[in-house]
Design a protein around this motif. Structure first.
Motif: not given
Length: 445
Positions: A51-52, A54, A71-75, A103
């Motif tokens: 989901e996220e 790091q 993911p909802n948050d990431g690059e 991750d």
């Protein structure tokens, strides 16, 4: 004397040009250990990211999957990558399950799959997929991961963490915010020595062979009979390798040119090769001085290792390349040649062809035997009648008469005048000159 100066300059540049080895552990999508199960996803599988994230994840090369759940948050960084979504009919994919991307925030310096360099290819041993003594080690910006440092001393030229240059151990300790983990000796296990190889016989990657984490490797099944496992490789491979002792007159640059020439005489785009000097000593953790380290790296003794493999599907031609190289090394001593066997899809091919040909020949001979010697007479008669239909060819084996009654008798006897059928021995004429037939007449009492 002037003509030798450019040659000498080229020689020193060839041996001493440093390369950059980049830490890729937290940034690479294309590593098997980054997925649950330890295998790269295939075209039937869906990739599920956490989901996220790091860390920023980098996708390189060719990626072929059924679907990617972001993911909802990431690059995600796309670095010269081709992403193919959907099922590839030609790919051998086991199932269509969902695969999770891990991750991971912990790794080891001696993990061969965490490093990237342009000098690496399929033939490069895992023991040399870590930084060598002339390399510049690069850690990208914003790298947040715990790195276990090596146990035995590994020598490097310099290190770059983000935009900061690290030239010694003290500077490295000052950057421990990067979460380096000390080894079993509570030491860094790294030495910064500006060692440039000046030996014409070549220098090893490291004096101390690193303890490569082979248990993390996901070794594919070799597609050949009797695969080999060259020194430094965690997995068995298909191809060929040679090891030999160096002599005082050995020239590494000239030898590499010979290898390149032989590989080029086949198809350069089909093969990759690796030539390296193996370490002469197996030492425990020792912090050598710069002078001691330089002397050890430039030691002329030691073995040279050559590995040749094919880029794509194994066909066995790489063994021909390495075998030709082996026979061209007439002056080398203590040579050892290692060759993998035939491709698995070709194993037993010769026997299959021989048995198939034998069965075909036996079948033809059997048909001929049955037709001429064992075929019942009424089958032949029926066959002849069927073949007499107008418009079809007529097959005639015997000059038959009107009757099927056969008799054997003297031509001047009464029986011969009465009989309506006859038999003619086809072998009689050929034997009449060699066989004498004696008739006996019994007298009437």
């Amino acid at each position: 004397m002037r003509s030798l100066q450019p040659l000498l300059f080229t020689f020193l540049v060839h041996l001493s040009t440093p390369t950059t080895v980049t830490w890729m552990r937290n940034a690479v999508f294309n590593l098997p250990q980054n997925f649950v199960g330890g295998k790269l996803p295939c075209s039937k599988q869906t990739v599920l990211f956490p989901e996220e994230l790091q860390e920023p994840i980098r996708l390189v090369g060719n990626v072929s999957v059924s679907e990617i759940i972001l993911p909802n948050d990431g690059e995600l960084y796309l670095d010269d990558v081709i992403i193919a979504l959907g099922v590839d009919a030609e790919e051998q994919c086991e199932d269509d399950r969902q695969v999770e991307f891990k991750d991971v925030s912990y790794s080891s310096w001696e993990d061969p799959d965490v490093w990237y360099s342009e000098k690496f290819n399929e033939a490069t041993p895992d023991a040399e997929r870590v930084p060598c003594h002339e390399d510049i080690v690069l850690f990208p910006k914003n790298t947040q991961i715990d790195i276990e440092l090596p146990k035995d001393t590994q020598y490097i030229n310099m290190m770059i963490i983000g935009d900061t240059e690290v030239l010694d151990v003290d500077s490295l300790r000052a950057n421990f915010s990067f979460d380096f983990i000390l080894n079993d000796y509570w030491e860094t296990g790294l030495a910064f020595v500006n060692t440039k190889c000046s030996s014409k016989a070549g220098c090893p990657c490291q004096i101390n062979t690193p303890e490569i984490k082979c248990y993390k490797k996901n070794c594919p099944e070799p597609k050949c009979l009797y695969p080999i496992q060259p020194t430094g490789h965690c997995c068995k491979i298909c191809g060929g390798s040679i090891t030999f002792e160096t002599t005082p007159s050995f020239n590494m640059v000239a030898f590499k040119e010979t290898v390149d020439k032989i590989v080029g005489s086949y198809n350069r785009d089909q093969f990759v090769y690796h030539v390296s000097k193996l370490p002469q000593t197996w030492e425990s953790f020792i912090d050598s001085t710069e002078r001691e380290a330089r002397n050890k790296f430039n030691d002329i003794s030691g073995k040279v290792h050559v590995i040749v493999v094919e880029k794509g599907e194994y066909t066995g031609v790489s063994t021909e390349v390495i075998n030709e190289l082996y026979h061209s090394m007439s002056r080398m001593e203590s040579k050892k040649l290692f060759l993998s066997g035939n491709p698995i899809n070709m194993v037993g091919f010769g026997w299959k062809v021989f048995i198939s040909a034998l069965l075909i020949v036996m079948g033809i001979m059997g048909v001929i035997y049955v037709y001429y010697y064992r075929l019942p007479d009424h089958w032949i008669r029926n066959f002849s009648l069927n073949m007499s239909i107008p418009g079809r060819p007529v097959l005639s084996r015997f000059q038959r008469r009107t009757d099927s009654v056969l008799s054997l008798a003297r031509r001047d006897s009464e029986v011969s005048r009465i009989s309506t059928g006859g038999f003619r021995n086809p072998m009689y004429d050929s034997k009449r000159g060699r066989v004498v037939v004696t008739e006996s007449v019994e007298e009437e009492e």
